[in-house]
Design an enzyme around this catalytic site. Structure first.
Site, PDB file in Angstrom:
ATOM      1  CB  SER A 169      -0.860   0.004   1.274  1.00  0.00           C
ATOM      2  OG  SER A 169      -1.397   1.305   1.506  1.00  0.00           O
ATOM      3  CE1 TYR A 195      -4.448  -2.210   4.925  1.00  0.00           C
ATOM      4  CE2 TYR A 195      -3.223  -0.173   4.571  1.00  0.00           C
ATOM      5  CZ  TYR A 195      -3.969  -1.223   4.073  1.00  0.00           C
ATOM      6  OH  TYR A 195      -4.219  -1.303   2.724  1.00  0.00           O
TER       7      TYR A 195
END
Lengths: 262, 256
Positions: B140, B163
Site C-alpha cells: 500500500s 496496517y
C-alpha cells in the site's frame, strides 16, 4: 473487454531505435499495434532493421533526430504531427556514450550532457507541450538504467578482461532522468500526461557476448541468475504506454532480474 | 499479449472492490481462476458477472494454522497455480494510535504477514515442481509513507499503524522470497496501491475524497478497474525479468 495493453490507434514516438534495446522496442511496440515513429541520428543506419520490422508486419516511420539540437527536435516534432496529427506516447531511448577510458576528460563529460541531459530536456519539453494540449493527454516512458539507481559493482569487472572502468557520466544522467521524470509527472499530471521510467539491468548481447568471466560474476548478482534478453524490456514499456497503466505515474520500474532489490 | 493467457491464477480477495475487475479480466484470459474470498462473495461475483472459468473458493487465507492443509487440498483438486495475486488485508479498526490495544496490533501481523509467508511458501513448493510462476503481493502507499494526519477530519481516525507496518512487511517479503526462489523461476513482486476508497467510503466522506484527490499528481482517486493492468502485467511472461520490486499504482502519491 478490449485488450488494455493494446497500442492500436496510438501514435508512439520512439527516440533511439538502432541499439540492442531499441531494435527490440521497435518490434515490440509495432506488434502491440502502435503507429510508430522512430527518431534516430542517422536514418540510413536503420535500413536492415526497418526491413526486418516490415517483414514482421510492423509499419515504422523513420525521421532524423539530433536530440541535442533544438531546431532538430522541433522539426522532428513538427514532422510527426504533420504526418500523424497527434502524439499519444513517447519513449526516450536515446543515449550517447562519449566518455572513454580510465581518466575521462571534461570535454567528454560536456559532450555526454549535450545529448543525455540537454537532449532529454529538449525532447520532453517539445512533446509534453503537444500532449498537454490533447484531450487524451499522453504517456512518456524514459529508459534509464539500474546504473541510475546504484553505483557500479567493481567486483563484477575485476579479472574479466573488461578493461574500461565504467564512466561517471552515465551514473549522473541516468539518475537525473529518474527524478526529472517525477517532475514532468507532477507538473503535467493535471493535463493527463503520465511520465514513468523503465530501468533495465544488464542485457546479454548475443552479437558480441560479454566475457564468460563477467557473466559468471554478474549472473550471481541477480535473483534470476542470468542477464536480461534484449526483448524483455518491451513488456514494461508497453504496459506504461498503454491504458493498462492509467493510474501509474512518477514511478520507476527496474527490469533487472532483482539486481537492485537486494 | 501482456496477460497471463491460458494460465491458472489464484486471486485472494478477488471478489472485493479492488479485486473484482481484475478477477473478471483474469476470467477472460486464463484457463482457470480460483477466486478466494469470504463465504458467498466469490460465488455471488461469478453469478453476477457471468464468469466462465472462475471457481469460487471459501477460505480464510488470514489463518496460518489451517493454510498448508487447505492449499494442499486446492492444489490436489485444481492443480498447481502459475500465479497468485494476494489482495486480502488485515487491519485493526476504530482505534486511535493512543488507545490501540497491543493485542490488536499483534492480531494484524498474525493475520497478514504470517499467513502471507505461509501461503507463499506452500505455493512456491508446488511451483518448484512445475515451471516456476509469478506471485504478486499487495502492499500500500501506507507501506511506503505514513498517512497524513492533517488530511483527516476530526471525527475520522487515520489509517492505523498496524496496517501500514504489515504493508511495509509485504515489500520485504516479496524481496526476500524473490531472492530465495529466483533460481526456481518464481518471481515475487509487490503492488502498492494509492487511494482506492470503495463507493461506500466515497459516499460517506466526500470532503475526504477531495483531499485524497489533491494528494496525487493526477488529482484524482483511483478507479478499481485501474488495478487490473498492473496485476495482469506482473503475472504475465511480459514481466519475466522483473522480480523483487514494488510497483506503485497511486497516481503519483509517493513520487512528490
Amino acid at each position: 473487454m478490449t485488450n488494455p495493453f493494446s497500442l492500436k490507434g496510438k501514435v508512439i514516438v520512439q527516440c533511439g531505435g538502432t541499439g540492442l534495446l531499441g531494435r527490440e522496442l521497435v518490434n515490440g511496440l509495432g506488434q502491440a499495434g502502435a503507429t510508430l515513429v522512430v527518431g534516430t541520428r542517422d536514418p540510413t543506419k536503420f535500413g536492415p532493421d526497418l526491413e526486418r520490422a516490415r517483414e514482421a508486419g510492423v509499419e515504422v516511420q523513420v525521421e532524423k533526430l539530433i536530440v541535442s539540437d533544438e531546431a532538430s527536435v522541433n522539426a522532428f516534432r513538427d514532422a510527426v504531427l504533420a504526418k500523424n496529427g497527434r502524439v499519444d506516447g513517447l519513449v526516450y531511448n536515446t543515449v550517447s556514450r562519449p566518455m572513454k577510458g580510465e581518466r575521462p576528460h571534461a570535454d567528454e563529460w560536456r559532450d555526454s550532457m549535450e545529448t543525455n541531459a540537454t537532449g532529454l530536456y529538449l525532447t520532453l519539453n517539445a512533446f509534453t507541450e503537444v500532449m498537454a494540449k490533447q484531450p487524451t493527454g499522453g504517456s512518456i516512458v524514459n529508459i534509464s538504467s539500474m546504473m541510475g539507481m546504484v553505483g557500479p559493482n567493481m567486483a563484477n569487472y575485476e579479472g574479466t578482461g573488461i578493461s574500461l572502468t565504467p564512466c561517471p557520466d552515465y551514473f549522473f544522467h541516468k539518475a537525473g532522468m529518474i527524478n526529472v521524470s517525477r517532475y514532468y509527472a507532477s507538473v503535467y499530471g493535471t493535463k493527463g500526461v503520465r511520465c514513468n521510467v523503465v530501468s533495465p539491468g544488464g542485457i546479454f548481447n548475443p552479437d558480441s557476448p560479454q566475457p564468460d568471466a563477467f557473466l559468471e560474476k554478474y549472473n550471481k548478482r541477480t535473483m534470476t541468475g542470468r542477464m536480461a534478453n534484449s526483448d524483455e524490456m518491451n513488456g514494461a514499456v508497453i504496459f506504461l504506454l498503454s491504458d493498462a497503466s492509467s493510474y501509474v505515474t512518477g514511478v520507476n520500474i527496474p527490469v533487472d532480474g532483482g539486481f537492485t532489490a537486494k | 499479449m501482456n496477460s497471463p493467457k491460458g494460465k491458472t491464477i489464484w486471486i485472494t480477495g478477488g471478489a472485493g472492490y479492488l479485486g473484482t475487475p481484475t478477477t473478471i479480466a483474469l476470467d477472460q484470459c486464463c484457463a482457470k481462476v480460483l477466486c478466494i474470498d469470504l463465504p458467498g462473495k466469490a460465488a455471488a461475483l461469478i453469478k453476477e458477472a457471468n464468469l466462465q472459468r472462475t471457481v469460487p473458493i471459501e477460505l480464510d487465507v488470514n489463518d496460518p494454522a489451517t493454510l498448508p492443509a487447505a492449499v494442499a487440498d486446492l492444489i490436489a483438486e485444481h492443480g498447481a497455480p502459475d500465479g497468485l495475486a494476494h489482495l486480502t488485508v488485515a487491519s485493526s479498526v476504530g482505534h486511535t494510535l493512543e488507545d490501540l490495544p497491543a493485542e490488536a496490533f499483534q492480531a494484524t501481523l498474525d493475520r497478514s504477514l504470517v499467513p502471507t509467508f505461509v501461503l507463499c511458501r506452500e505455493l512456491a513448493k508446488s511451483m518448484q515442481a512445475t515451471s516456476g510462476g509469478s506471485i504478486v503481493l499487495f502492499s500500500s502507499m501506507y507501506g511506503l509513507v505514513p498517512p497524513d494526519k492533517h488530511a483527516y477530519q476530526e471525527e475520522m481516525k487515520p489509517n492505523p499503524i498496524d496496517y501500514g507496518v504489515s504493508k511495509a512487511g509485504m515489500i520485504q517479503l516479496a524481496r526476500y522470497l524473490a531472492m530465495h526462489y529466483g533460481p526456481d523461476g518464481i518471481r515475487f513482486n509487490c503492488i502498492a496501491p494509492g487511494p482506492f476508497p470503495n463507493p461506500k467510503a466515497q459516499a460517506a466522506n466526500p470532503d475526504f475524497v477531495k483531499t485524497l484527490n489533491q494528494k496525487t499528481m493526477l488529482r484524482r482517486i483511483g478507479r478499481n478497474e485501474e488495478m487490473l493492468g498492473p496485476v495482469l502485467f506482473l503475472l504475465s511472461e511480459q514481466a519475466s525479468y522483473i522480480t523483487g520490486q514494488t510497483l506503485s499504482v497511486d497516481g503519483g502519491w509517493t513520487a512528490w
